[in-house]
Design a protein around this motif. Sequence first.
Motif, short mmCIF file in Angstrom:
data_model
loop_
_atom_site.label_atom_id
_atom_site.label_comp_id
_atom_site.label_asym_id
_atom_site.label_seq_id
_atom_site.Cartn_x
_atom_site.Cartn_y
_atom_site.Cartn_z
N VAL A 61 -65.44 21.63 -21.99
CA VAL A 61 -66.10 21.93 -20.80
C VAL A 61 -67.66 21.94 -20.93
O VAL A 61 -68.21 21.30 -19.97
N ALA A 62 -68.15 22.34 -21.99
CA ALA A 62 -69.56 22.52 -22.15
C ALA A 62 -70.14 21.25 -22.18
O ALA A 62 -71.19 21.05 -21.91
N TYR A 63 -69.50 20.32 -22.76
CA TYR A 63 -70.22 18.88 -22.82
C TYR A 63 -69.30 17.92 -21.74
O TYR A 63 -69.51 16.68 -21.92
N VAL A 64 -68.73 18.32 -20.77
CA VAL A 64 -67.74 17.56 -19.86
C VAL A 64 -68.50 16.25 -19.32
O VAL A 64 -68.08 15.29 -19.15
N PHE A 151 -67.89 8.36 -34.01
CA PHE A 151 -69.27 7.95 -34.36
C PHE A 151 -69.60 6.65 -33.95
O PHE A 151 -69.59 5.95 -34.78
N ARG A 152 -69.64 6.42 -32.58
CA ARG A 152 -69.68 5.02 -32.16
C ARG A 152 -71.61 4.70 -31.77
O ARG A 152 -72.21 5.89 -31.43
N PRO A 153 -71.92 3.47 -32.49
CA PRO A 153 -73.13 3.44 -32.57
C PRO A 153 -73.97 3.29 -31.03
O PRO A 153 -75.24 3.55 -30.81
N ASP A 154 -73.09 3.18 -29.96
CA ASP A 154 -73.82 3.05 -28.73
C ASP A 154 -73.53 4.44 -28.05
O ASP A 154 -73.88 4.68 -26.64
N TRP A 155 -73.13 5.66 -28.78
CA TRP A 155 -72.64 6.79 -28.04
C TRP A 155 -73.92 7.66 -28.45
O TRP A 155 -74.44 7.87 -29.60
N ARG A 156 -74.40 8.72 -27.65
CA ARG A 156 -75.27 9.62 -27.68
C ARG A 156 -74.45 11.02 -28.77
O ARG A 156 -73.40 11.01 -28.50
N LYS A 157 -75.30 11.59 -29.40
CA LYS A 157 -74.66 12.88 -29.91
C LYS A 157 -73.75 13.74 -29.10
O LYS A 157 -72.67 13.98 -29.29
N GLU A 158 -74.21 13.95 -27.87
CA GLU A 158 -73.42 14.89 -26.83
C GLU A 158 -72.08 14.06 -26.39
O GLU A 158 -71.05 14.74 -26.19
N THR A 159 -72.08 12.71 -26.42
CA THR A 159 -70.84 12.09 -25.93
C THR A 159 -69.80 11.89 -27.30
O THR A 159 -68.65 12.43 -27.03
N VAL A 160 -70.45 11.94 -28.40
CA VAL A 160 -69.55 12.06 -29.58
C VAL A 160 -68.94 13.57 -29.57
O VAL A 160 -67.67 13.79 -29.90
N ILE A 161 -69.68 14.67 -29.40
CA ILE A 161 -69.22 16.01 -29.58
C ILE A 161 -68.09 16.26 -28.51
O ILE A 161 -67.14 16.79 -28.68
N GLY A 162 -68.57 15.96 -27.20
CA GLY A 162 -67.86 15.95 -26.23
C GLY A 162 -66.15 15.45 -26.25
O GLY A 162 -65.12 15.92 -25.93
N THR A 163 -66.41 14.15 -26.68
CA THR A 163 -65.20 13.23 -26.73
C THR A 163 -64.39 13.56 -27.91
O THR A 163 -62.98 13.55 -27.91
N LEU A 164 -64.89 14.07 -28.98
CA LEU A 164 -63.98 14.62 -30.06
C LEU A 164 -63.60 15.89 -29.71
O LEU A 164 -62.34 16.06 -30.25
N ALA A 165 -64.23 16.62 -29.20
CA ALA A 165 -63.52 18.10 -28.63
C ALA A 165 -62.34 17.80 -27.66
O ALA A 165 -61.34 18.43 -27.83
N MET A 166 -62.51 16.86 -26.84
CA MET A 166 -61.59 16.56 -25.91
C MET A 166 -60.18 15.97 -26.57
O MET A 166 -58.92 16.57 -26.34
N THR A 167 -60.22 15.27 -27.60
CA THR A 167 -59.24 14.54 -28.37
C THR A 167 -58.67 15.74 -29.25
O THR A 167 -57.33 15.73 -29.54
N GLN A 168 -59.54 16.47 -29.62
CA GLN A 168 -59.00 17.54 -30.70
C GLN A 168 -58.25 18.53 -30.03
O GLN A 168 -57.05 18.92 -30.50
N MET A 169 -58.62 18.90 -28.75
CA MET A 169 -57.94 19.87 -28.05
C MET A 169 -56.43 19.33 -27.61
O MET A 169 -55.50 19.65 -27.82
N LEU A 170 -56.48 17.99 -27.28
CA LEU A 170 -55.10 17.37 -27.34
C LEU A 170 -54.25 17.39 -28.38
O LEU A 170 -52.90 17.70 -28.35
N GLY A 171 -55.04 17.07 -29.63
CA GLY A 171 -54.06 17.09 -30.73
C GLY A 171 -53.57 18.40 -31.15
O GLY A 171 -52.47 18.55 -31.71
#
Length: 245
Positions: A61-64, A151-171
């Motif tokens: 939610v914080a990085y949605v 850690f995708r070369p074309d992603w910003r740090k915030e995109t990494v944090i938010g997307t990782l959080a979302m997939t970890q939530m699912l896991g």
Amino acid sequence: MTALDIAITLVGFGTAALSGAAGLGGGTILIGVFYAIGMTPAEAVPLFAAVQFVSNSSRTVAYVRHVEWSAAGWFLLAGIPATLIVAPFIADVDGDVVKLVLAGLILASLAPQASAKPMPARPAFALAGFLNGSIGLFVGATGLFVGRLFFRPDWRKETVIGTLAMTQMLGHGLRVLAYGLAGFSAIAAPQRLIPLCIAVILGTMFGKRLNGWISDRAFARLFRVILIVLSCKLIWDALRGYGWI
């Protein structure tokens, strides 16, 4: 609440703040603490999964605004079948083996990495789902060895944090369901679960504020020290469990 419950709640706040600032790592420390105080995998993993589901939900939610939602489909494509295949073996896991595996994964995550070309995005997300649904079902925390796949070369740090959080939530949600079906409820210890859930939400909010305040160098040093000490404690406990010390 006992003194131990209060201490665990404070650790939950601190580890959520760590993940809120850096995107990963806090959960690994938290599950390591659970094992270090003597919890079995059947006790530690469902409690941890429920808490981390809340923590990662709040971080999502914080990085949605920065989440790459297409990653979820590829993650679940491998994560759901892997969880279903591995779930029947939950009750037979050896706690000392889990401690050694978790310690090994932590130490491996700290080793220098070759600057190889990253895996294509879709296979990387599917591999992350498979690891979450297999190894993650036993060790609980997967962020340190799955995180690098995001850690995708074309992603910003915030995109990494938010997307990782979302997939970890699912896991973690899949782990709560798997352990529940096996008879190990995530709400078996509500005196720990409820304060921990509140603590990780507050910790995530605090960590997001810290995101731009802590130097990367100082953060990396502290993080490595904590993980090395925790790994040594897990290895020591496992060897004692086998009667080798």
